[in-house]
Design an enzyme around this catalytic site. Structure first.
Site, PDB file in Angstrom:
ATOM      1  N   ARG A  75       0.836  -1.211   0.000  1.00  0.00           N
ATOM      2  CA  ARG A  75       0.000   0.000   0.000  1.00  0.00           C
ATOM      3  C   ARG A  75       0.870   1.261   0.000  1.00  0.00           C
ATOM      4  NH1 ARG A  75      -5.127  -1.921   3.812  1.00  0.00           N
ATOM      5  NH2 ARG A  75      -6.346  -2.685   2.046  1.00  0.00           N
ATOM      6  N   LYS A  90     -12.501  -9.982   8.746  1.00  0.00           N
ATOM      7  CA  LYS A  90     -13.480  -8.886   8.867  1.00  0.00           C
ATOM      8  C   LYS A  90     -14.875  -9.409   8.498  1.00  0.00           C
ATOM      9  CE  LYS A  90     -10.455  -4.912   8.059  1.00  0.00           C
ATOM     10  NZ  LYS A  90     -10.050  -3.881   7.083  1.00  0.00           N
ATOM     11  N   GLY A 133      -5.508  -5.662   2.034  1.00  0.00           N
ATOM     12  CA  GLY A 133      -4.211  -5.426   2.667  1.00  0.00           C
ATOM     13  C   GLY A 133      -3.508  -6.722   3.038  1.00  0.00           C
ATOM     14  N   GLY A 185     -12.372  -4.903   0.974  1.00  0.00           N
ATOM     15  CA  GLY A 185     -13.803  -4.593   1.073  1.00  0.00           C
ATOM     16  C   GLY A 185     -14.265  -3.683  -0.057  1.00  0.00           C
TER      17      GLY A 185
HETATM   18  N1  LIG Z   1      -9.156 -19.094  10.775  1.00  0.00           N
HETATM   19  C1  LIG Z   1      -8.709 -17.881  11.126  1.00  0.00           C
HETATM   20  N2  LIG Z   1      -8.641 -17.536  12.435  1.00  0.00           N
HETATM   21  C2  LIG Z   1      -8.172 -16.315  12.789  1.00  0.00           C
HETATM   22  N3  LIG Z   1      -7.776 -15.360  11.919  1.00  0.00           N
HETATM   23  C3  LIG Z   1      -7.837 -15.658  10.614  1.00  0.00           C
HETATM   24  C4  LIG Z   1      -8.297 -16.930  10.153  1.00  0.00           C
HETATM   25  N4  LIG Z   1      -8.233 -16.910   8.808  1.00  0.00           N
HETATM   26  C5  LIG Z   1      -7.761 -15.705   8.439  1.00  0.00           C
HETATM   27  N5  LIG Z   1      -7.506 -14.936   9.517  1.00  0.00           N
HETATM   28  C6  LIG Z   1      -6.950 -13.568   9.565  1.00  0.00           C
HETATM   29  O1  LIG Z   1      -7.627 -12.704   8.675  1.00  0.00           O
HETATM   30  C7  LIG Z   1      -6.822 -11.556   8.530  1.00  0.00           C
HETATM   31  C8  LIG Z   1      -7.099 -10.883   7.203  1.00  0.00           C
HETATM   32  O2  LIG Z   1      -8.466 -10.589   7.089  1.00  0.00           O
HETATM   33  P1  LIG Z   1      -9.036  -9.314   6.306  1.00  0.00           P
HETATM   34  O3  LIG Z   1      -8.593  -8.048   6.959  1.00  0.00           O
HETATM   35  O4  LIG Z   1     -10.501  -9.544   6.169  1.00  0.00           O
HETATM   36  O5  LIG Z   1      -8.306  -9.444   4.870  1.00  0.00           O
HETATM   37  P2  LIG Z   1      -7.822  -8.289   3.851  1.00  0.00           P
HETATM   38  O6  LIG Z   1      -6.971  -7.302   4.635  1.00  0.00           O
HETATM   39  O7  LIG Z   1      -7.046  -8.993   2.795  1.00  0.00           O
HETATM   40  O8  LIG Z   1      -9.074  -7.630   3.334  1.00  0.00           O
HETATM   41  C9  LIG Z   1      -5.385 -12.032   8.672  1.00  0.00           C
HETATM   42  O9  LIG Z   1      -4.752 -11.277   9.680  1.00  0.00           O
HETATM   43  C10 LIG Z   1      -5.521 -13.514   9.078  1.00  0.00           C
HETATM   44  O10 LIG Z   1      -4.654 -13.898  10.133  1.00  0.00           O
HETATM   45  O1  LIG Z   2      -7.695  -2.453   5.106  1.00  0.00           O
HETATM   46  C1  LIG Z   2      -8.701  -2.018   4.560  1.00  0.00           C
HETATM   47  O2  LIG Z   2      -9.634  -2.805   3.969  1.00  0.00           O
HETATM   48  P1  LIG Z   2      -9.478  -4.385   3.630  1.00  0.00           P
HETATM   49  O3  LIG Z   2      -9.092  -5.133   4.897  1.00  0.00           O
HETATM   50  O4  LIG Z   2     -10.845  -4.762   3.153  1.00  0.00           O
HETATM   51  O5  LIG Z   2      -8.450  -4.526   2.582  1.00  0.00           O
HETATM   52  C2  LIG Z   2      -8.980  -0.545   4.422  1.00  0.00           C
HETATM   53  O6  LIG Z   2      -7.921   0.206   4.970  1.00  0.00           O
HETATM   54  C3  LIG Z   2     -10.299  -0.179   5.078  1.00  0.00           C
HETATM   55  O7  LIG Z   2     -10.235  -0.433   6.462  1.00  0.00           O
HETATM   56  P2  LIG Z   2     -11.601  -0.649   7.306  1.00  0.00           P
HETATM   57  O8  LIG Z   2     -12.210  -1.946   6.829  1.00  0.00           O
HETATM   58  O9  LIG Z   2     -11.176  -0.696   8.759  1.00  0.00           O
HETATM   59  O10 LIG Z   2     -12.494   0.543   7.000  1.00  0.00           O
END
Ligand SMILES: Nc1ncnc2c1ncn2[C@@H]1O[C@H](COP(=O)(O)OP(=O)(O)O)[C@@H](O)[C@H]1O
Ligand SMILES: O=C(OP(=O)(O)O)[C@H](O)COP(=O)(O)O
Length: 396
Positions: free
Chosen positions: A37, A197, A354, A377
């Site tokens: 990023r 998330k 991310g 997201g």
């Molecule tokens: N089974 C699980 N238990 C706990 N954490 C998990 C599990 N699977 C994935 N994760 C966590 O999910 C996090 C990423 O999720 P998210 O923020 O939704 O993805 P992104 O940033 O790619 O949008 C990572 O830190 C990972 O450790």
């Molecule tokens: O990391 C982000 O989104 P992502 O985890 O969906 O990639 C963005 O910085 C948005 O963060 P937010 O989902 O706390 O608003």
């Protein structure tokens, strides 16, 4: 993209330019572990600074409730400076005296990062007074945070209504690339959604299942679905109060002829810790006192088979807690398989988020994907055809 004003139309020389970037980067022990990023926003910062603008960076980090030192952007300022190859000043607050002084000290071509905008409740509320306090610090506003454009917050949306507003180069590039890659995707389209998330992303799945041919669910998201179907997920990360939503999505998928692929086995441990003793269990035999931290090898086989069936793959969210070995194995195996299919010309693969980007880098395959977005997201919402408030506000 022609609907937006871009940096081509902005006269930045000698101006204070508020640049919204996404510096919500993966960190461990105060160090940035994936700089994607940061790297993506460098062109915008460089261009404004090179044209003699004074760059004031606005960003959020984490989801703090009020000021919390663990979510300070200070260590990120150092990482931005390193990647930029120029000094980056830092102010302890994003509004008020500390911010005003730091902005006043900026010279043409200088770069300043302000502290986490989410330390103020006004950011997420898009509060008018908070927007005004931010706007006081700039003459122009540039939004380069596509990955936060699904948030109608003060620094991602509100500012565009009170200052002359422009899309940054990454914002432009993301929208162009996603439009090119996914506007008319070749079918079958398979989506992989995982990660942590759950509550902020689960609603998106209800619409997503009407657009894709198969949905692979992993990570914390899968645990929530498994619980909803009556399975025991022990101490796993799961949002059990969302069971009703999960069941509705399963029904909608059935009505839309979208296959739902859930894990059939899980790699479990008693604790979320590097080197934790672990064991793979069938999904109907997860011990009460353990947590699922990765998909098991039989699940990976099914996921890879779904990837084989796909002409287009969209992916957000790791399949497991990939930051901690050996719980990275499921994500790494599926990522490598998707990369191989892409290299063979059999798959268009678009991934974002991310942590997802960090996971692809960890697997050594980010370069092999057709396109890697900084957004998770926001990317999913864009894919659904939703309007993104941060993008809409930039329309001329
Ligand atoms: N089974 C699980 N238990 C706990 N954490 C998990 C599990 N699977 C994935 N994760 C966590 O999910 C996090 C990423 O999720 P998210 O923020 O939704 O993805 P992104 O940033 O790619 O949008 C990572 O830190 C990972 O450790
Ligand atoms: O990391 C982000 O989104 P992502 O985890 O969906 O990639 C963005 O910085 C948005 O963060 P937010 O989902 O706390 O608003």
């Amino acid at each position: 993209m022609t609907a937006f004003r871009t940096l081509d139309q902005a006269d930045v020389k000698g101006k204070r330019v508020l640049v919204r970037v996404d510096l919500n980067v993966p960190m461990e022990n105060g160090r940035v572990t994936d700089a994607t990023r940061i790297e993506r926003v460098l062109p915008t910062i460089q261009e404004i600074a090179d044209k003699g603008g004074r760059v004031v960076l606005l960003a959020h980090f984490g989801r703090p409730k009020g000021r919390d030192p663990k979510d300070s952007l200070r260590p990120v300022a150092e990482a931005v400076a390193q990647h930029l190859g120029r000094p980056v000043a830092f102010a302890d607050d994003c509004i008020g005296e500390a911010a005003e002084k730091a902005v006043a000290a900026l010279k043409d071509g200088g770069v300043l990062l302000l502290e986490n905008t989410r330390f103020h409740a006004g950011e997420e509320k898009n509060d008018r007074d908070f927007v005004a306090a931010l706007a006081k610090l700039g003459d122009l506003y540039v939004n380069d945070a596509f990955s936060a454009a699904h948030r109608a917050h003060a620094s991602t949306e509100g500012l565009a209504h009170v200052l002359p507003a422009y899309a940054g180069r990454t914002m432009q590039a993301e929208l162009d690339a996603l439009t090119k890659g996914l506007e008319a995707p070749q079918r079958p389209v398979v989506a992989i959604v995982g990660g942590a998330k759950v509550s902020t992303k689960i609603d998106l799945l209800e619409n997503l299942v009407t657009k894709v041919d198969a949905l692979v669910i992993g990570g914390g998201m899968a645990n929530t679905f498994l619980h909803a179907t009556g399975l025991n997920v022990g101490k796993s990360l799961a949002e059990k109060d969302l069971a009703g939503t999960a069941m509705r999505i399963i029904e909608k998928a059935r009505d839309s002829n979208c296959a739902i692929i859930l894990p059939v086995d899980g790699v479990c441990a008693y604790e979320f810790k590097a080197g934790a003793r672990n064991h793979t269990y069938g999904i109907d035999a997860i011990p009460e006192d353990q947590m699922i931290l990765d998909v098991g090898s039989q699940s990976v086989e099914r996921i890879n088979a779904a990837i084989n069936d796909a002409r287009t793959l969209v992916w957000n969210g790791p399949l497991g807690a990939f930051e901690i070995a050996p719980f990275d194995q499921g994500t790494v195996a599926a990522a490598r398989h998707a990369a191989e299919r892409t290299r063979a010309g059999k798959l268009v693969s678009v991934a974002g988020g991310g942590d997802t980007v960090a996971a692809l880098n960890h697997a050594g395959v980010a370069e092999s994907f057709t396109y890697v977005s900084t957004a998770g997201g926001a990317f999913l919402e864009w894919l659904e055809g939703k309007t993104l408030p941060g993008v809409e506000a930039l329309r001329a």
